[in-house]
Write a protein that holds these residues in place. Structure first.
Motif, PDB file in Angstrom:
ATOM      1  N   UNK A 141       0.836  -1.203   0.000  1.00 47.23           N
ATOM      2  CA  UNK A 141       0.000   0.000   0.000  1.00 47.23           C
ATOM      3  C   UNK A 141       0.868   1.249   0.000  1.00 47.23           C
ATOM      4  N   UNK A 142       1.951   1.234   0.762  1.00 47.90           N
ATOM      5  CA  UNK A 142       2.861   2.383   0.801  1.00 47.90           C
ATOM      6  C   UNK A 142       3.511   2.609  -0.564  1.00 47.90           C
ATOM      7  N   UNK A 143       3.824   1.513  -1.264  1.00 48.37           N
ATOM      8  CA  UNK A 143       4.415   1.639  -2.603  1.00 48.37           C
ATOM      9  C   UNK A 143       3.412   2.250  -3.579  1.00 48.37           C
ATOM     10  N   UNK A 197      12.941   4.645   4.299  1.00 49.14           N
ATOM     11  CA  UNK A 197      14.145   4.414   3.506  1.00 49.14           C
ATOM     12  C   UNK A 197      13.857   3.492   2.320  1.00 49.14           C
ATOM     13  N   UNK A 198      13.002   2.498   2.544  1.00 52.72           N
ATOM     14  CA  UNK A 198      12.624   1.578   1.483  1.00 52.72           C
ATOM     15  C   UNK A 198      11.932   2.312   0.344  1.00 52.72           C
ATOM     16  N   UNK A 199      11.006   3.209   0.697  1.00 52.29           N
ATOM     17  CA  UNK A 199      10.292   3.979  -0.333  1.00 52.29           C
ATOM     18  C   UNK A 199      11.241   4.930  -1.055  1.00 52.29           C
ATOM     19  N   UNK A 200      12.124   5.571  -0.309  1.00 49.25           N
ATOM     20  CA  UNK A 200      13.082   6.492  -0.925  1.00 49.25           C
ATOM     21  C   UNK A 200      13.961   5.759  -1.932  1.00 49.25           C
ATOM     22  N   UNK A 201      14.311   4.506  -1.606  1.00 49.01           N
ATOM     23  CA  UNK A 201      15.139   3.722  -2.503  1.00 49.01           C
ATOM     24  C   UNK A 201      14.397   3.238  -3.737  1.00 49.01           C
ATOM     25  N   UNK A 202      13.073   3.283  -3.696  1.00 50.03           N
ATOM     26  CA  UNK A 202      12.264   2.812  -4.825  1.00 50.03           C
ATOM     27  C   UNK A 202      11.641   3.973  -5.604  1.00 50.03           C
ATOM     28  N   UNK A 203      12.116   5.179  -5.314  1.00 51.25           N
ATOM     29  CA  UNK A 203      11.612   6.358  -6.031  1.00 51.25           C
ATOM     30  C   UNK A 203      11.947   6.259  -7.510  1.00 51.25           C
ATOM     31  N   UNK A 204      10.946   6.542  -8.353  1.00 49.52           N
ATOM     32  CA  UNK A 204      11.127   6.434  -9.799  1.00 49.52           C
ATOM     33  C   UNK A 204      11.953   7.596 -10.322  1.00 49.52           C
TER      34      UNK A 204
END
Length: 276
Positions: free
Chosen positions: A17-19, A73-80
């Motif tokens: 959901x966060x992604x 940090x996980x979301x920041x690393x998956x930023x497009x």
């Protein structure tokens, strides 16, 4: 859209959901608040229980913050790459009523969208029977996006919008069009045959008033609406299914009757609920 509130319990479904929230924020230039609600239970027979509860709550809060930072940090690393990176803030608090807490945040932080994860095996059943999801819908005054843990973001290429056409719904439909506009999604308005004239009015609102042309209408017979809608959403590979929710009705009623309760069972299609 300016701010998206993501409710997380750090589970797999909450991470997905966060992604989804990240992808929407990138396209709408919104910021994200990651929120974890803590429940602290006081032991009945504990000696000096108030001191124990305070110390225990501080430990739980610290652990929650560590998990929030990890998700951040996980979301920041998956930023497009090539998109505007959203600001991601963190919030946790002790509370025993998730719906009331979330709605207070909606008001205080001017939240535009609440996002939360749902078990992927039976989305609709969990919304009807799961206390957290039901509580959110009963309290929150803005749109809510339910994301199954197995769902994958496809930019909502096709949106199936199940509208009961009871009212014009200009505000919620404007929100939906805003979501669709980010990827030029095809909106398919589905409705019952007896409301055909009202459907034209809804199409006019989307096409002319809101200036969004990528919309069509699909008429369904009166019988077996839920089953028809379920099969139709699957046949067009809908990336998002959208409903209008009336707070003055029982939650089940906005699904066009009991037959459609199973519409999203064993399906990984996200469900967006707009407040009517």
């Amino acid at each position: 859209m300016k701010t998206i509130l993501v409710l997380t319990d750090f589970s797999k479904k909450a991470e997905n959901a966060a992604l989804f929230a990240l992808r929407i924020a990138e396209k709408t230039h919104a910021n994200i608040i990651l929120y974890n609600s803590l429940e602290i239970f006081e032991p009945v027979d504990a000696v000096e229980s108030s001191s124990w509860v305070y110390e225990h709550s501080e430990v739980i809060r610290a652990e929650s913050l560590i998990a929030l930072r990890s998700l951040q940090a996980n979301l920041a690393g998956r930023h497009a790459p090539g998109t505007l990176e959203p600001e991601i803030s963190l919030l946790n608090e002790i509370g025993y009523d998730l719906g009331a807490n979330a709605n207070q945040l909606v008001r205080e932080k001017n939240i535009d969208l609440v996002v939360m994860g749902i078990r992927g095996d039976n989305t609709t059943s969990h919304i009807f029977n799961g206390s957290d999801a039901s509580d959110i819908l009963d309290h929150v005054s803005c749109p809510v996006l339910f994301v199954p843990e197995s769902g994958s973001f496809d930019n909502f290429k096709t949106i199936v919008f199940a509208n009961d056409l009871k009212k014009d719904y200009e505000k919620p439909i404007s929100f939906l069009v805003g979501i669709a506009r980010t990827g030029n999604s095809q909106i398919i308005l589905t409705h019952l045959g007896e409301y055909e004239n009202k459907a034209y009015k809804c199409l006019n609102l989307i096409k002319n008033t809101l200036a969004y042309s990528n919309v069509t209408s699909r008429l369904f017979p009166l019988e077996n609406m839920g089953e028809q809608l379920r099969k139709f959403a699957l046949s067009v590979k809908a990336g998002l299914v959208v409903f209008i929710h009336h707070k003055d009705d029982k939650f089940e009623n906005f699904f066009y009757g009991s037959e459609s309760k199973g519409m999203l069972n064993h399906n990984d299609t996200p469900l967006l609920i707009l407040q009517g």
